[in-house]
Write an enzyme that holds these catalytic residues in place. Structure first.
Site, PDB file in Angstrom:
ATOM      1  N   TRP A 188       0.857  -1.203   0.000  1.00 39.10           N
ATOM      2  CA  TRP A 188       0.000   0.000   0.000  1.00 39.10           C
ATOM      3  C   TRP A 188       0.883   1.240   0.000  1.00 39.10           C
ATOM      4  O   TRP A 188       0.634   2.216  -0.716  1.00 39.10           O
ATOM      5  CB  TRP A 188      -0.861   0.030   1.272  1.00 39.10           C
ATOM      6  CG  TRP A 188      -2.207  -0.560   1.188  1.00 39.10           C
ATOM      7  CD1 TRP A 188      -2.519  -1.888   1.291  1.00 39.10           C
ATOM      8  CD2 TRP A 188      -3.468   0.130   1.012  1.00 39.10           C
ATOM      9  NE1 TRP A 188      -3.884  -2.053   1.183  1.00 39.10           N
ATOM     10  CE2 TRP A 188      -4.490  -0.832   1.028  1.00 39.10           C
ATOM     11  CE3 TRP A 188      -3.809   1.475   0.852  1.00 39.10           C
ATOM     12  CZ2 TRP A 188      -5.837  -0.513   0.889  1.00 39.10           C
ATOM     13  CZ3 TRP A 188      -5.158   1.801   0.722  1.00 39.10           C
ATOM     14  CH2 TRP A 188      -6.148   0.811   0.732  1.00 39.10           C
ATOM     15  N   ILE A 243      -0.928   0.374   8.992  1.00 46.75           N
ATOM     16  CA  ILE A 243      -1.866  -0.504   8.278  1.00 46.75           C
ATOM     17  C   ILE A 243      -1.950  -1.864   8.963  1.00 46.75           C
ATOM     18  O   ILE A 243      -3.051  -2.418   9.153  1.00 46.75           O
ATOM     19  CB  ILE A 243      -1.460  -0.633   6.799  1.00 46.75           C
ATOM     20  CG1 ILE A 243      -1.722   0.697   6.083  1.00 46.75           C
ATOM     21  CG2 ILE A 243      -2.190  -1.790   6.126  1.00 46.75           C
ATOM     22  CD1 ILE A 243      -1.237   0.760   4.652  1.00 46.75           C
ATOM     23  N   ASP A 282      -9.043  -4.065  13.366  1.00 46.10           N
ATOM     24  CA  ASP A 282     -10.267  -4.271  12.582  1.00 46.10           C
ATOM     25  C   ASP A 282     -10.751  -5.709  12.711  1.00 46.10           C
ATOM     26  O   ASP A 282     -11.944  -5.975  12.895  1.00 46.10           O
ATOM     27  CB  ASP A 282      -9.998  -3.920  11.121  1.00 46.10           C
ATOM     28  CG  ASP A 282     -11.233  -4.092  10.267  1.00 46.10           C
ATOM     29  OD1 ASP A 282     -11.230  -4.974   9.390  1.00 46.10           O
ATOM     30  OD2 ASP A 282     -12.222  -3.388  10.529  1.00 46.10           O
ATOM     31  N   ASP A 290     -14.202  -6.851  14.067  1.00 42.49           N
ATOM     32  CA  ASP A 290     -15.113  -7.387  13.044  1.00 42.49           C
ATOM     33  C   ASP A 290     -15.379  -8.867  13.222  1.00 42.49           C
ATOM     34  O   ASP A 290     -16.429  -9.354  12.822  1.00 42.49           O
ATOM     35  CB  ASP A 290     -14.474  -7.259  11.651  1.00 42.49           C
ATOM     36  CG  ASP A 290     -14.542  -5.849  11.141  1.00 42.49           C
ATOM     37  OD1 ASP A 290     -13.940  -5.598  10.094  1.00 42.49           O
ATOM     38  OD2 ASP A 290     -15.178  -5.019  11.801  1.00 42.49           O
ATOM     39  N   VAL A 313     -12.652   2.915   8.276  1.00 46.47           N
ATOM     40  CA  VAL A 313     -11.851   2.266   7.219  1.00 46.47           C
ATOM     41  C   VAL A 313     -10.356   2.415   7.521  1.00 46.47           C
ATOM     42  O   VAL A 313      -9.523   1.718   6.946  1.00 46.47           O
ATOM     43  CB  VAL A 313     -12.215   2.821   5.832  1.00 46.47           C
ATOM     44  CG1 VAL A 313     -11.700   4.236   5.640  1.00 46.47           C
ATOM     45  CG2 VAL A 313     -11.694   1.888   4.745  1.00 46.47           C
ATOM     46  N   ASP A 361     -13.285   0.301  -0.596  1.00 48.94           N
ATOM     47  CA  ASP A 361     -13.130  -0.901   0.230  1.00 48.94           C
ATOM     48  C   ASP A 361     -14.440  -1.695   0.256  1.00 48.94           C
ATOM     49  O   ASP A 361     -14.447  -2.907   0.064  1.00 48.94           O
ATOM     50  CB  ASP A 361     -12.734  -0.495   1.656  1.00 48.94           C
ATOM     51  CG  ASP A 361     -12.688  -1.703   2.576  1.00 48.94           C
ATOM     52  OD1 ASP A 361     -11.686  -2.426   2.516  1.00 48.94           O
ATOM     53  OD2 ASP A 361     -13.675  -1.928   3.310  1.00 48.94           O
ATOM     54  N   THR A 387     -14.901  -5.523  -0.613  1.00 49.27           N
ATOM     55  CA  THR A 387     -14.882  -6.498   0.487  1.00 49.27           C
ATOM     56  C   THR A 387     -16.242  -6.775   1.129  1.00 49.27           C
ATOM     57  O   THR A 387     -16.379  -7.725   1.889  1.00 49.27           O
ATOM     58  CB  THR A 387     -13.977  -5.976   1.627  1.00 49.27           C
ATOM     59  OG1 THR A 387     -14.557  -4.752   2.125  1.00 49.27           O
ATOM     60  CG2 THR A 387     -12.561  -5.690   1.155  1.00 49.27           C
ATOM     61  N   GLU A 396     -17.708  -9.793   3.698  1.00 52.77           N
ATOM     62  CA  GLU A 396     -17.856  -9.392   5.112  1.00 52.77           C
ATOM     63  C   GLU A 396     -19.260  -9.659   5.610  1.00 52.77           C
ATOM     64  O   GLU A 396     -19.475 -10.224   6.677  1.00 52.77           O
ATOM     65  CB  GLU A 396     -17.512  -7.906   5.245  1.00 52.77           C
ATOM     66  CG  GLU A 396     -16.049  -7.599   5.066  1.00 52.77           C
ATOM     67  CD  GLU A 396     -15.794  -6.132   4.769  1.00 52.77           C
ATOM     68  OE1 GLU A 396     -16.737  -5.414   4.373  1.00 52.77           O
ATOM     69  OE2 GLU A 396     -14.634  -5.713   4.931  1.00 52.77           O
ATOM     70  N   PHE A 416      -6.513  -7.290  -1.298  1.00 51.94           N
ATOM     71  CA  PHE A 416      -5.626  -7.241  -0.125  1.00 51.94           C
ATOM     72  C   PHE A 416      -5.279  -8.658   0.303  1.00 51.94           C
ATOM     73  O   PHE A 416      -5.934  -9.260   1.142  1.00 51.94           O
ATOM     74  CB  PHE A 416      -6.325  -6.488   1.016  1.00 51.94           C
ATOM     75  CG  PHE A 416      -5.420  -6.172   2.196  1.00 51.94           C
ATOM     76  CD1 PHE A 416      -5.698  -6.686   3.456  1.00 51.94           C
ATOM     77  CD2 PHE A 416      -4.318  -5.347   2.050  1.00 51.94           C
ATOM     78  CE1 PHE A 416      -4.889  -6.394   4.549  1.00 51.94           C
ATOM     79  CE2 PHE A 416      -3.501  -5.051   3.139  1.00 51.94           C
ATOM     80  CZ  PHE A 416      -3.784  -5.581   4.394  1.00 51.94           C
TER      81      PHE A 416
HETATM   82  C1  LIG Z   1      -5.998  -1.309   5.372  1.00 51.40           C
HETATM   83  C2  LIG Z   1      -7.481  -1.513   5.241  1.00 51.40           C
HETATM   84  C3  LIG Z   1      -7.984  -0.685   4.076  1.00 51.40           C
HETATM   85  C4  LIG Z   1      -8.251  -1.246   6.493  1.00 51.40           C
HETATM   86  C5  LIG Z   1      -7.696  -2.311   7.440  1.00 51.40           C
HETATM   87  C6  LIG Z   1      -7.483  -3.483   6.551  1.00 51.40           C
HETATM   88  C7  LIG Z   1      -7.914  -2.953   5.210  1.00 51.40           C
HETATM   89  C8  LIG Z   1      -7.387  -3.730   4.055  1.00 51.40           C
HETATM   90  C9  LIG Z   1      -9.415  -2.894   5.228  1.00 51.40           C
HETATM   91  O1  LIG Z   1      -9.967  -4.128   5.734  1.00 51.40           O
HETATM   92  P1  LIG Z   1     -11.548  -4.380   5.837  1.00 51.40           P
HETATM   93  O2  LIG Z   1     -11.799  -5.565   6.682  1.00 51.40           O
HETATM   94  O3  LIG Z   1     -12.148  -4.332   4.460  1.00 51.40           O
HETATM   95  O4  LIG Z   1     -12.019  -3.086   6.629  1.00 51.40           O
HETATM   96  P2  LIG Z   1     -13.541  -2.878   7.102  1.00 51.40           P
HETATM   97  O5  LIG Z   1     -14.393  -2.981   5.896  1.00 51.40           O
HETATM   98  O6  LIG Z   1     -13.798  -3.941   8.110  1.00 51.40           O
HETATM   99  O7  LIG Z   1     -13.543  -1.500   7.716  1.00 51.40           O
HETATM  100  C10 LIG Z   1      -9.656  -1.719   6.134  1.00 51.40           C
HETATM  101 MG   LIG Z   2     -12.839  -5.807   8.435  1.00 48.13          MG
HETATM  102 MG   LIG Z   3     -14.205  -3.269  10.201  1.00 45.89          MG
HETATM  103 MG   LIG Z   4     -14.106  -3.919   4.142  1.00 49.82          MG
HETATM  104 MG   LIG Z   5     -15.482  -5.395   7.992  1.00 47.66          MG
END
Ligand SMILES: CC1(C)[C@@H]2CC[C@@]1(C)[C@@H](OP(=O)([O-])OP(=O)([O-])[O-])C2
Ligand SMILES: [Mg+2]
Ligand SMILES: [Mg+2]
Ligand SMILES: [Mg+2]
Ligand SMILES: [Mg+2]
Ligand SMILES: [Mg+2]
Length: 532
Positions: free
Chosen positions: A258, A279, A286, A290, A387, A423, A427, A431, A512
């Protein structure tokens, strides 16, 4: 209420282990290569002249140097050329040259007014003349230029619609689809350099000196990136997070990747390593919120971070103690380095960044556990923080500016909105499948009964509008910056973080750490494999 058992993120294990990373090696560290590069840079510098009748070839050359990843060696020459074009307005008045000049001048901070396109519009000024519909080369450049629009610049809005309508029919779908998703202005430089070198070397107008420099440079900068990656990986190993929290994504290589899109200037190695650590810690937190933590644990964890005292740690389960202490040590390390380098203590601000982050996390976790479905706006008002882009920007803020914080507030939020939306496009299906708060796509569908594709179309439109706000902030030429260069670096970082998020989640996939993704192939080309 949702079952409170431990969920799994279903994330695949790391693609590279510690020993593999530490064994990365390249011959491009030798003095011989540096000398050759200096020689080639000198030769290419001769080609950048600014006393020319027709500046279009110079503009095309500048565009190539940027996309080849070597424009950083010629920044002063490029600024001289663009400044003289801006002052003399001596670009040719055809659609292609005007569009190319407009985009490059604005990208480098010379804000050409949108009125330069009036000569291509009909008498009423309501649209572009249909006759320009046959000039495909010019239309492609007009399309690219339209992405430099600020809020309220209708002519550029017209330009994008006019060019899109015609090009969609003319240019073959595959090529244009990529252009549609990634106009130059949204394209991050470093991770895309090698594919562009591949294309450049096949061009009839390819210049062998420029090509040799681009190839040598991408190998030399890879050697620097590998050393920074090794240092980052030693830190990640030392935290023990992978052992203590096996459910957390082990993505230190992808996290470092990144940073070469965000802080790409060669001299910003410290900032790349720091950002990679941010990161990694954001990813760890996260996944705790999550995926793994029970709501009771998460509430305890949040209050420990809010209090930021090591005393209250003992109430936490071990895995949370490890991640809190790793976070605490990191913030102390960065604050110490910044105190030495800049003379002030950023600890209170960095602490607040992490408190804001986990408060946005606990809000999402509470929504999830209560089965609450937020509206799109309510979700976004929290998710631009969750995020994690603000954690990245706030740490970089203290390295790159001496300004007051509020100066960048709007720019930071707009960039974070785009990072969040990109994101979610990449994702959120996985999720929500695994169990997570409804994300932008789902919120929009809940609110409007739209289909998933309609929701994606809406999110793409919002990203477009957010970029217009970002351009407006980036092109604000208030000259009260007490340190223009540092402020320029920071604005670059904000724009590049935005671009890197769109790059990682391109065509709506999660780049990622997913083995067979296009992003992962580019990661390997940029960080691991030598360029032949
Ligand atoms: C560096 C990042 C952009 C940030 C932490 C890991 C990520 C790759 C992404 O992961 P993610 O699980 O998609 O975040 P979120 O959707 O759970 O906020 C959110
Ligand atoms: Mg997440
Ligand atoms: Mg999250
Ligand atoms: Mg995400
Ligand atoms: Mg998430
Ligand atoms: Mg660019």
């Amino acid at each position: 209420p949702i079952p409170t058992g431990r969920r799994s993120g279903g994330y695949p294990p790391a693609l590279w282990d510690f020993d593999t990373i530490q064994s990365l090696n390249t011959e491009y560290k030798g003095e011989r290569h540096m000398r050759r590069e200096e020689d080639l840079i000198g030769q290419v510098r001769e080609m950048l002249v600014h006393e020319v009748e027709d500046p279009t070839p110079q503009l095309e050359f500048i565009d190539d140097l940027h996309k080849l990843g070597i424009s950083c060696h010629f920044e002063n020459e490029i600024l001289q050329i663009l400044k003289s074009i801006y002052l003399n307005q001596n670009y040719k008045r055809d659609l292609y040259s005007t569009s190319l000049a407009f985009r490059l001048l604005r990208q480098y901070g010379f804000i050409l007014p949108q009125e330069v396109f009036d000569c291509f519009k009909n008498e009423e000024g309501t649209d572009f003349k249909p006759s320009f519909g046959r000039d495909i080369k010019g239309l492609l450049q007009l399309y690219e230029a339209s992405f430099l629009s600020r809020k309220g610049e209708e002519t550029l809005q017209l330009a994008r619609e006019f060019a899109t309508k015609i090009l969609q029919k003319e240019v073959d779908e595959r090529e244009f689809a990529t252009k549609m998703e990634f106009p130059s202005h949204w394209t991050v430089q470093m991770p895309n350099a090698r594919p562009f070198i591949d294309a450049y070397r096949r061009r009839p107008d390819m210049n062998p000196v420029v090509l040799e420099l681009a190839i040598l440079d991408t190998n030399i900068v890879q050697a620097q990136f590998q050393e920074e990656l090794k240092e980052t990986s030693r830190w990640w190993e030392s935290t023990g997070i992978v052992q203590e929290l096996p459910f957390v994504r082990d993505r230190i290589v992808e996290g470092y990747f990144w940073t070469i899109g965000v802080t790409q200037r060669r001299e910003h190695g410290y900032e790349r390593i720091m950002t990679a650590k941010v990161i990694a810690l954001v990813t760890c937190l996260d996944d705790i919120y999550d995926v793994y933590g029970t709501i009771e644990e998460l509430q305890l964890f949040t209050s420990t971070i809010q209090r930021w005292d090591l005393e209250s740690m003992k109430q936490l389960p071990t895995y949370m103690q490890v991640s809190f202490l790793a976070l605490h040590n990191f913030v102390t390390e960065v604050a110490y380095d910044t105190l030495k380098k800049k003379g002030y203590n950023s600890t209170p601000y960095l602490r607040k960044t992490w408190v804001d982050l986990v408060e946005s996390y606990i809000k999402e976790a509470t929504w999830y556990y209560n089965g609450y479905k937020p509206s799109m706006q309510e979700y976004l008002n929290n998710a631009w923080i969750s995020v994690g882009s603000m954690a990245i920007l706030n740490h970089l803020f203290f390295r790159f500016t001496n300004e007051r914080m509020h100066k960048y507030r709007d720019m930071n939020r707009v960039s974070s909105n785009i990072v969040r939306l990109a994101d979610d496009m990449g994702t959120s299906l996985a999720e929500v499948e695994r169990g997570d708060v409804p994300k932008a796509i789902q919120c929009y569908m809940n609110e409007t009964n739209a289909s998933e594709e309609e929701a994606r179309e809406y999110v793409r439109r919002v990203i477009q509008e957010e970029w217009e706000k970002l351009n407006t902030e980036l092109m604000r030429d208030d000259d009260d910056d007490d340190d223009f260069t540092l402020s320029k670096y920071y604005c670059e970082v904000v724009a590049n973080l935005t671009r890197m998020a769109q790059f990682i989640y391109q065509d709506g996939s999660d780049g990622f750490g997913m083995k067979d993704s296009k992003v992962n192939r580019l990661l390997k080309e940029t960080l691991i494999e030598r360029y032949e």
